[in-house]
Design a protein around this motif. Sequence first.
Motif, mmCIF file in Angstrom:
data_model
loop_
_atom_site.group_PDB
_atom_site.id
_atom_site.type_symbol
_atom_site.label_atom_id
_atom_site.label_comp_id
_atom_site.label_asym_id
_atom_site.label_seq_id
_atom_site.Cartn_x
_atom_site.Cartn_y
_atom_site.Cartn_z
ATOM 1 N N LYS A 8 -2.756 -2.204 -16.505
ATOM 2 C CA LYS A 8 -1.409 -2.572 -15.864
ATOM 3 C C LYS A 8 -0.194 -3.374 -16.898
ATOM 4 O O LYS A 8 0.311 -4.332 -16.266
ATOM 5 C CB LYS A 8 -1.717 -3.297 -14.672
ATOM 6 C CG LYS A 8 -2.546 -2.458 -13.670
ATOM 7 C CD LYS A 8 -2.677 -3.305 -12.416
ATOM 8 C CE LYS A 8 -3.481 -2.365 -11.245
ATOM 9 N NZ LYS A 8 -3.965 -3.045 -10.183
ATOM 10 N N THR A 38 -6.495 -3.306 -0.881
ATOM 11 C CA THR A 38 -6.667 -3.461 -2.271
ATOM 12 C C THR A 38 -5.255 -3.359 -3.077
ATOM 13 O O THR A 38 -5.267 -2.885 -4.248
ATOM 14 C CB THR A 38 -7.686 -2.456 -2.768
ATOM 15 O OG1 THR A 38 -7.182 -1.234 -2.381
ATOM 16 C CG2 THR A 38 -9.113 -2.657 -2.487
ATOM 17 N N ALA A 39 -4.263 -3.012 -2.486
ATOM 18 C CA ALA A 39 -2.957 -2.862 -2.650
ATOM 19 C C ALA A 39 -2.276 -4.066 -3.620
ATOM 20 O O ALA A 39 -2.652 -5.026 -3.439
ATOM 21 C CB ALA A 39 -1.977 -2.634 -1.550
ATOM 22 N N HIS A 46 0.373 5.540 -4.083
ATOM 23 C CA HIS A 46 -0.210 5.246 -5.477
ATOM 24 C C HIS A 46 -1.428 4.575 -5.527
ATOM 25 O O HIS A 46 -2.097 4.507 -6.497
ATOM 26 C CB HIS A 46 0.943 4.149 -5.782
ATOM 27 C CG HIS A 46 1.079 3.028 -5.297
ATOM 28 N ND1 HIS A 46 1.913 2.824 -4.054
ATOM 29 C CD2 HIS A 46 0.642 1.772 -5.197
ATOM 30 C CE1 HIS A 46 1.842 1.722 -3.455
ATOM 31 N NE2 HIS A 46 1.278 1.025 -4.182
ATOM 32 N N GLN A 47 -1.964 4.178 -4.114
ATOM 33 C CA GLN A 47 -3.295 3.549 -4.142
ATOM 34 C C GLN A 47 -4.099 3.874 -2.812
ATOM 35 O O GLN A 47 -4.869 3.229 -2.351
ATOM 36 C CB GLN A 47 -3.174 2.293 -4.644
ATOM 37 C CG GLN A 47 -2.505 1.244 -3.729
ATOM 38 C CD GLN A 47 -3.066 1.102 -2.204
ATOM 39 O OE1 GLN A 47 -2.468 1.273 -1.111
ATOM 40 N NE2 GLN A 47 -4.177 0.295 -2.198
ATOM 41 N N SER A 48 -3.963 5.132 -2.430
ATOM 42 C CA SER A 48 -4.503 5.757 -1.202
ATOM 43 C C SER A 48 -4.369 4.913 -0.005
ATOM 44 O O SER A 48 -5.166 5.109 0.906
ATOM 45 C CB SER A 48 -6.148 5.875 -1.433
ATOM 46 O OG SER A 48 -6.408 6.468 -2.606
ATOM 47 N N PRO A 94 1.126 -1.083 -0.164
ATOM 48 C CA PRO A 94 0.030 0.148 -0.149
ATOM 49 C C PRO A 94 0.962 1.382 -0.055
ATOM 50 O O PRO A 94 1.925 1.256 0.503
ATOM 51 C CB PRO A 94 -0.812 -0.074 1.226
ATOM 52 C CG PRO A 94 0.198 -0.864 2.173
ATOM 53 C CD PRO A 94 0.954 -1.864 1.269
#
Length: 349
Positions: free
Chosen positions: A279, A169-170, A162-164, A159
């Motif tokens: 991705k 959800t990392a 890059h993804q809050s 985490p």
Amino acid sequence: MKNTFKIIIAAIVFATLGSCTDEQNFQLLKAKGEFAILTPEAGVATVLRPDLGTNPALTVTWAAADFTTPTQVNYTVEMAVTGTEFAVVTAAGTTAGTNITWSVADLNGAVLSAGLRPFSQGSVDIRIKATAGGVDQYSNVINVLVTPYTTALPTIAVPGNHQSWTPGTAPKLASAGYGLTNYEGYVWLNGEFKFVAPDAAGNFNWGNPDWGDDGTFSGVLKLTGEVNCNATTAGYYRLKANTTALTYTQERTTWAIIGNATPGGWGTDTPMTYNPTTKKWTVTVTLTAQSAPDNGLKFRANGQWTLNYGDTGGDGSLDEGGTNISTTAGTKTITLDLSNPRVYTYSIQ
């Protein structure tokens, strides 16, 4: 008179069982020849291993059920996590006989479906359901102890900015194997990040063990008193972390194809473009037909041979430093997918 006799016998058996322990009930039913599990003994333990998948793991045998009509009896072996009273039933096999043997792989699948956790000993209850003429009978219940496995590699989450900063959800890094703590994967980074371990149920949350930098930014991890790691330049990074050795590396990468099948030959890279939604890296080029292992193309990072991928075996799976990839002539879209840690793939279409 015959039915009355059966009722009297059933009442005697019920009264006797009511005053016995589960193990005594088990032995009494076996001795009286009732519809009951004969083997294994309750509490038997087994550890399952993925390299022994086809080997026999466990055999259950039982005395036949007694139905008044001469109809074929079908048996279903049912499982449930011990203590759940079969609230959720897993059907683990059917037969017209009075025994069933599971292979390691089949038993592993059954107990995982029932709810046991990989690499941890758990207990499942087993009973036999007999069915004939639309009528069901159930045997006694025994428990067995099983340690299952999973073929999925252990992972840690990454985490960060890059993804809050959401561990659940990392993106993930994958271990090199069971019991190993050297993790690897590719992640788009933009600033600070950390590494987070799963809990016992496999969930990634804050409060689990997490690692950051020791403050020197020299590739040393720290579990407590750490600071966030930092990718000061946004980009697509190959991350490696060893949570035992407490080390990590971050290598920013851009990708290209190279080879005598490509427009630039073996001397000039043909750059690929990263798509943050899929991705994946892609490029559309005109290729010439070339055959591996001596000719074809490869994927390489940063215009250097230090990090490159080929396809040893030609199976669509990438191998670091692997064999050149064969090509056919024509305009092709080439895709490089490094998003699944340690399971890197490509396509040429």
